[in-house]
Design an enzyme around this catalytic site. Structure first.
Site, PDB file in Angstrom:
ATOM      1  N   HIS A 143       0.815  -1.216   0.000  1.00 57.07           N
ATOM      2  CA  HIS A 143       0.000   0.000   0.000  1.00 57.07           C
ATOM      3  C   HIS A 143       0.852   1.272   0.000  1.00 57.07           C
ATOM      4  O   HIS A 143       0.329   2.356  -0.264  1.00 57.07           O
ATOM      5  CB  HIS A 143      -0.908   0.051   1.234  1.00 57.07           C
ATOM      6  CG  HIS A 143      -1.980  -0.990   1.255  1.00 57.07           C
ATOM      7  ND1 HIS A 143      -2.849  -1.230   0.209  1.00 57.07           N
ATOM      8  CD2 HIS A 143      -2.318  -1.878   2.217  1.00 57.07           C
ATOM      9  CE1 HIS A 143      -3.676  -2.203   0.518  1.00 57.07           C
ATOM     10  NE2 HIS A 143      -3.378  -2.612   1.730  1.00 57.07           N
ATOM     11  N   ASP A 180      -2.604 -10.445  -2.428  1.00 59.89           N
ATOM     12  CA  ASP A 180      -3.132  -9.967  -1.154  1.00 59.89           C
ATOM     13  C   ASP A 180      -4.591  -9.551  -1.394  1.00 59.89           C
ATOM     14  O   ASP A 180      -4.933  -9.070  -2.477  1.00 59.89           O
ATOM     15  CB  ASP A 180      -2.306  -8.765  -0.678  1.00 59.89           C
ATOM     16  CG  ASP A 180      -2.709  -8.299   0.709  1.00 59.89           C
ATOM     17  OD1 ASP A 180      -1.960  -8.536   1.662  1.00 59.89           O
ATOM     18  OD2 ASP A 180      -3.793  -7.682   0.832  1.00 59.89           O
ATOM     19  N   ASP A 268      -4.448 -12.767   3.318  1.00 61.70           N
ATOM     20  CA  ASP A 268      -5.691 -12.297   3.918  1.00 61.70           C
ATOM     21  C   ASP A 268      -6.915 -12.544   3.032  1.00 61.70           C
ATOM     22  O   ASP A 268      -8.014 -12.101   3.377  1.00 61.70           O
ATOM     23  CB  ASP A 268      -5.603 -10.830   4.320  1.00 61.70           C
ATOM     24  CG  ASP A 268      -4.754  -9.975   3.396  1.00 61.70           C
ATOM     25  OD1 ASP A 268      -4.377  -8.862   3.802  1.00 61.70           O
ATOM     26  OD2 ASP A 268      -4.471 -10.423   2.257  1.00 61.70           O
TER      27      ASP A 268
END
Ligand SMILES: O=C(CCC1CCCC1)NO
Ligand SMILES: [Zn+2]
Length: 370
Positions: A143, A180, A268
């Site tokens: 990110h 992800d 995740d």
């Protein structure tokens, strides 16, 4: 098959505090103290499972080093680096930029070790010291944008490594797959106008960052078409992910013909994660890794390096991480995942029409990859 593996105990000492999952405890708001969602446990437990399972004996251990300012500035602005340095000098540390991404005093040194660790793992692959590698690093990075950290990320570990090996080893075409569950906005933004870096993000639709990762986000200028986004609906299981692989990821990489494949590897999207609503299991990650190994063998002599990102259930994420590392190492007697019958036995994990509808929108866009 030589698989590099990089982990260091210092990654477990990156201190995200008791931000009660995300926010500082505050009794007035009803927020009770608890450890941050992004804490050492899942990473430490992946490592311990790699050791206890014996897979560690089939890996080539790689050592991290601290990324230099020059390497960090291959991606980030001077202002961002200065922000982290300043926070790192505070008695209780600082934050990487969004108030959700704390770090402790001296925290920049661990952030440098994460970025430098991915550089070392990628260089080992490019130099042929290993065929592929997994960098079990922390804090995560996908990110982090050039001018700020966010979403628990301090520096863009994978993006820094890509630019570092491009500079030191002349690697030209780099394909990045981000599996992800959250959109790989930082990597995408870094390479937004770069036709030599293909970024593909498989993520849950608009889960984080808010309103990010749309199919229409495709890059700009010379880079138009070289950012590919697959925003999968909540609840997507193995069927949807493997269809995305076969209809989008593989054709995109086949068209792009990379010299190196990098993966932003968060777990995740697993069926038990507290920060998302997907439904993958360890066998999903093994299958995706096997597909990537085939693509790497076809295009770039097997060169494949993975940078650890998210994944927050300390009980189940270790089995997902082990499955990937076993596949990278060509382990033919993998550890059986005791949770697979439960989490993999749920209804609706096969490909669903509304998931196909998303892929149908992405597939035609791949024609712009040359
Ligand atoms: O795993 C992550 C962090 C996502 C969280 C950041 C704030 C709320 C969701 N990014 O890949
Ligand atoms: Zn994530």
């Amino acid at each position: 098959m030589a698989t590099g593996y990089l982990y260091h105990e210092l990654f477990g000492w990156h201190d995200t505090g008791t931000n009660a999952g995300l926010f500082p405890a505050d009794h007035r708001a009803g927020i009770q103290p608890f450890q941050h969602f992004e804490n050492a446990e899942t990473k430490r437990r992946i490592h311990e499972l790699v050791v206890v399972s014996g897979v560690i004996d089939r890996l080539t251990r790689l050592e991290p080093r601290k990324a230099t300012d020059e390497e960090i500035l291959l991606v980030h602005t001077e202002e961002h680096l200065a922000r982290i340095e300043a926070g790192s000098e505070q008695p209780k540390g600082g934050d990487s930029g969004d108030g959700l991404s704390p770090f402790g005093p001296g925290g920049i040194e661990i952030g440098r070790l994460a970025a430098g660790g991915m550089i070392e793992a990628t260089a080992a692959v490019v130099e042929g010291r290993v065929d592929n590698a997994y960098a079990l690093i922390r804090p995560p990075g996908h990110h982090a944008e050039p001018d700020t950290g966010m979403g628990f990320c301090m520096f863009g570990n994978l993006a820094i490594a890509a630019r570092a090996v491009r500079r030191t080893h002349g690697v030209e075409r780099i394909a990045v797959l981000d599996w992800d569950v959250h959109h790989g906005n930082g990597t995408q933004k870094t390479f937004w106008e770069d036709p030599d870096t293909l970024t593909i993000s498989l993520h849950q639709d608009r889960v984080f960052p808010p309103d990010s990762g749309h199919v229409t986000e495709r890059g700009a200028g010379a880079g138009l078409g070289y950012a590919v986004n697959v925003p999968l609906p909540p609840g997507t299981g193995t069927g949807g992910y493997l269809s995305a692989f076969d209809r989008v990821v593989a054709p995109a990489i086949d068209r792009f013909r990379p010299d190196l494949i990098l993966v932003a590897s968060g777990f995740d999207a697993n069926a038990t994660d507290p920060l998302s609503r997907q439904a993958l299991t360890s066998s999903s990650y093994r299958a995706m890794t096997e597909r990537l190994l085939d693509l790497a063998a076809t295009h770039c002599d097997g060169r494949l390096a993975m940078s650890h990102e998210g994944g927050y259930n300390p009980v189940y994420v270790p089995f997902c991480g082990l499955a990937v590392i076993e596949a990278l190492a060509g382990v033919t007697d993998p550890l059986s995942d005791p949770y697979e019958p439960i989490f993999g036995g749920m209804a609706g994990l096969d490909l669903q029409p509304h998931q196909t509808a998303v892929l149908d929108r992405v597939v035609p866009l791949l024609d712009d990859i040359h």
